[in-house]
Design an enzyme around this catalytic site. Sequence first.
Site, mmCIF file in Angstrom:
data_model
loop_
_atom_site.group_PDB
_atom_site.id
_atom_site.type_symbol
_atom_site.label_atom_id
_atom_site.label_comp_id
_atom_site.label_asym_id
_atom_site.label_seq_id
_atom_site.Cartn_x
_atom_site.Cartn_y
_atom_site.Cartn_z
ATOM 1 N N SER A 149 -21.084 -15.089 -6.072
ATOM 2 C CA SER A 149 -22.004 -14.660 -5.048
ATOM 3 C C SER A 149 -22.865 -16.036 -5.259
ATOM 4 O O SER A 149 -23.224 -16.785 -6.116
ATOM 5 C CB SER A 149 -22.610 -13.554 -5.060
ATOM 6 O OG SER A 149 -23.724 -13.595 -4.160
ATOM 7 N N TYR A 162 -28.193 -7.342 -9.450
ATOM 8 C CA TYR A 162 -27.435 -7.971 -8.833
ATOM 9 C C TYR A 162 -27.243 -9.302 -9.141
ATOM 10 O O TYR A 162 -25.756 -10.017 -9.683
ATOM 11 C CB TYR A 162 -27.306 -7.869 -7.364
ATOM 12 C CG TYR A 162 -26.262 -8.328 -6.436
ATOM 13 C CD1 TYR A 162 -24.828 -7.769 -6.804
ATOM 14 C CD2 TYR A 162 -26.122 -9.374 -5.723
ATOM 15 C CE1 TYR A 162 -23.700 -7.968 -6.185
ATOM 16 C CE2 TYR A 162 -25.112 -9.722 -5.011
ATOM 17 C CZ TYR A 162 -23.760 -9.344 -5.166
ATOM 18 O OH TYR A 162 -22.820 -9.749 -4.400
HETATM 19 N N1 LIG Z 1 -20.284 -9.388 1.660
HETATM 20 C C1 LIG Z 1 -20.928 -10.396 1.151
HETATM 21 O O1 LIG Z 1 -21.767 -10.814 1.803
HETATM 22 C C2 LIG Z 1 -20.510 -10.880 -0.342
HETATM 23 C C3 LIG Z 1 -21.445 -12.197 -0.562
HETATM 24 C C4 LIG Z 1 -21.357 -12.753 -2.072
HETATM 25 C C5 LIG Z 1 -20.288 -12.015 -2.929
HETATM 26 N N2 LIG Z 1 -19.616 -10.652 -2.466
HETATM 27 C C6 LIG Z 1 -18.912 -10.094 -3.246
HETATM 28 O O2 LIG Z 1 -17.539 -10.181 -2.768
HETATM 29 C C7 LIG Z 1 -16.875 -8.967 -3.650
HETATM 30 C C8 LIG Z 1 -16.092 -8.095 -2.383
HETATM 31 O O3 LIG Z 1 -17.128 -7.392 -1.715
HETATM 32 P P1 LIG Z 1 -17.046 -6.982 -0.008
HETATM 33 O O4 LIG Z 1 -18.313 -7.814 0.530
HETATM 34 O O5 LIG Z 1 -15.501 -7.397 0.447
HETATM 35 O O6 LIG Z 1 -17.353 -5.610 -0.215
HETATM 36 P P2 LIG Z 1 -16.538 -4.244 0.300
HETATM 37 O O7 LIG Z 1 -16.161 -4.307 1.570
HETATM 38 O O8 LIG Z 1 -17.665 -3.216 -0.037
HETATM 39 O O9 LIG Z 1 -15.712 -4.345 -0.967
HETATM 40 C C9 LIG Z 1 -15.729 -3.808 -2.195
HETATM 41 C C10 LIG Z 1 -14.360 -3.388 -2.859
HETATM 42 O O10 LIG Z 1 -14.507 -3.085 -4.144
HETATM 43 C C11 LIG Z 1 -14.019 -1.567 -4.341
HETATM 44 N N3 LIG Z 1 -14.527 -0.941 -5.561
HETATM 45 C C12 LIG Z 1 -15.715 -0.460 -5.498
HETATM 46 N N4 LIG Z 1 -15.744 0.190 -6.769
HETATM 47 C C13 LIG Z 1 -14.613 0.078 -7.492
HETATM 48 C C14 LIG Z 1 -14.265 0.523 -8.658
HETATM 49 N N5 LIG Z 1 -14.926 1.238 -9.502
HETATM 50 N N6 LIG Z 1 -12.875 0.476 -8.915
HETATM 51 C C15 LIG Z 1 -12.134 -0.439 -8.234
HETATM 52 N N7 LIG Z 1 -12.598 -0.982 -7.031
HETATM 53 C C16 LIG Z 1 -13.857 -0.781 -6.757
HETATM 54 C C17 LIG Z 1 -14.122 -1.171 -2.989
HETATM 55 O O11 LIG Z 1 -13.073 -0.101 -2.934
HETATM 56 P P3 LIG Z 1 -13.112 1.319 -3.183
HETATM 57 O O12 LIG Z 1 -14.380 1.850 -2.663
HETATM 58 O O13 LIG Z 1 -11.814 1.943 -2.476
HETATM 59 O O14 LIG Z 1 -12.679 1.517 -4.581
HETATM 60 C C18 LIG Z 1 -14.049 -2.106 -1.938
HETATM 61 O O15 LIG Z 1 -12.574 -2.494 -1.863
HETATM 62 C C19 LIG Z 1 -17.830 -8.231 -4.229
HETATM 63 O O16 LIG Z 1 -17.796 -8.785 -5.646
HETATM 64 C C20 LIG Z 1 -19.277 -8.791 -3.689
HETATM 65 O O17 LIG Z 1 -20.350 -8.813 -4.744
HETATM 66 C C21 LIG Z 1 -19.754 -10.285 -1.041
#
Ligand SMILES: NC(=O)c1ccc[n+]([C@@H]2O[C@H](COP(=O)([O-])OP(=O)(O)OC[C@H]3O[C@@H](n4cnc5c(N)ncnc54)[C@H](OP(=O)(O)O)[C@@H]3O)[C@@H](O)[C@H]2O)c1
Length: 253
Positions: A149, A162
């Site tokens: 991130s 975080y």
């Molecule tokens: N959105 C942003 O602004 C942003 C910015 C920078 C970085 N990121 C990073 O991008 C990545 C993806 O995030 P996103 O934004 O796409 O959010 P998201 O829609 O909340 O996706 C998170 C995913 O992680 C899975 N997950 C959560 N706990 C888990 C576990 N214990 N085992 C396996 N899977 C698990 C969730 O699925 P289940 O609940 O079905 O397990 C979901 O598919 C993260 O690493 C986040 O830190 C996001």
Amino acid sequence: MAKTLESTVALVTGASSGIGDATARALAGHGARVAIVARRGDRLAALAARIQADGGEALALEADVTDEARARDAVERTVAKFGRLDTVVNNAGVMLLGPIVGADVSEWQRMLDLNVAGLMYVTNAALPHLLRAADSDPRKVADLVNVSSVAGRAARVGAGVYNASKFAVGAFSESLRQEVTKRHVRVSLIEPGFVDTELRSHNRPEIQEQLVAQLAAEPLQADDIADAIAYVVTRARHVAINEVLIRPTEQER
Ligand SMILES: NC(=O)c1ccc[n+]([C@@H]2O[C@H](COP(=O)([O-])OP(=O)(O)OC[C@H]3O[C@@H](n4cnc5c(N)ncnc54)[C@H](OP(=O)(O)O)[C@@H]3O)[C@@H](O)[C@H]2O)c1
């Protein structure tokens, strides 16, 4: 014409929503067979059906990757089904924000368990397979993509743990990159700014209100990050994109 990732196999964690869902579709679009991993099996089944309807092949694996045995099992089931593993996208993550003073340490534990330990467990299980893929046709290169991130590059008040989890992802990735790059396993770091996903929805209501105020009017979409990941893993064997920092145009920090 053959697709760039034809005859290769990818595994994407956190594929039940957001960036992981978009990335699985993008890699399938480039011809990879994809294993999709998360805890919500219904979402994975829907995604697998969508990939198959678009002419791809997907394996839905319901697993909590904070459990080392489940993480390993997801990797091994992928290789048992598809015979190899060329690309791993460690994307599953959680962002629980708030001050360090008076924090609920169970939130810290959730972030460290998933963002750091879960990513390491998947990596540990996948590395022997990635090294083997990097030594074999069709591409003689393999990819480990870790989703960090903007928060992995600069710490901010209210995001301390975080930040710590994503800084850890950066340190782990760079050390591993140096260890395996001569063996043609490329280790890459993706560093998104604000992306419109479910990520913020896991925070306490008062934190979510503060986050809404900070949001860019035009945040990135999950497909924008999937595009970047697809770019990274479709480069020629001699090209390693080590790091991609990608913000919405309006995001200052
Ligand atoms: N959105 C942003 O602004 C942003 C910015 C920078 C970085 N990121 C990073 O991008 C990545 C993806 O995030 P996103 O934004 O796409 O959010 P998201 O829609 O909340 O996706 C998170 C995913 O992680 C899975 N997950 C959560 N706990 C888990 C576990 N214990 N085992 C396996 N899977 C698990 C969730 O699925 P289940 O609940 O079905 O397990 C979901 O598919 C993260 O690493 C986040 O830190 C996001």
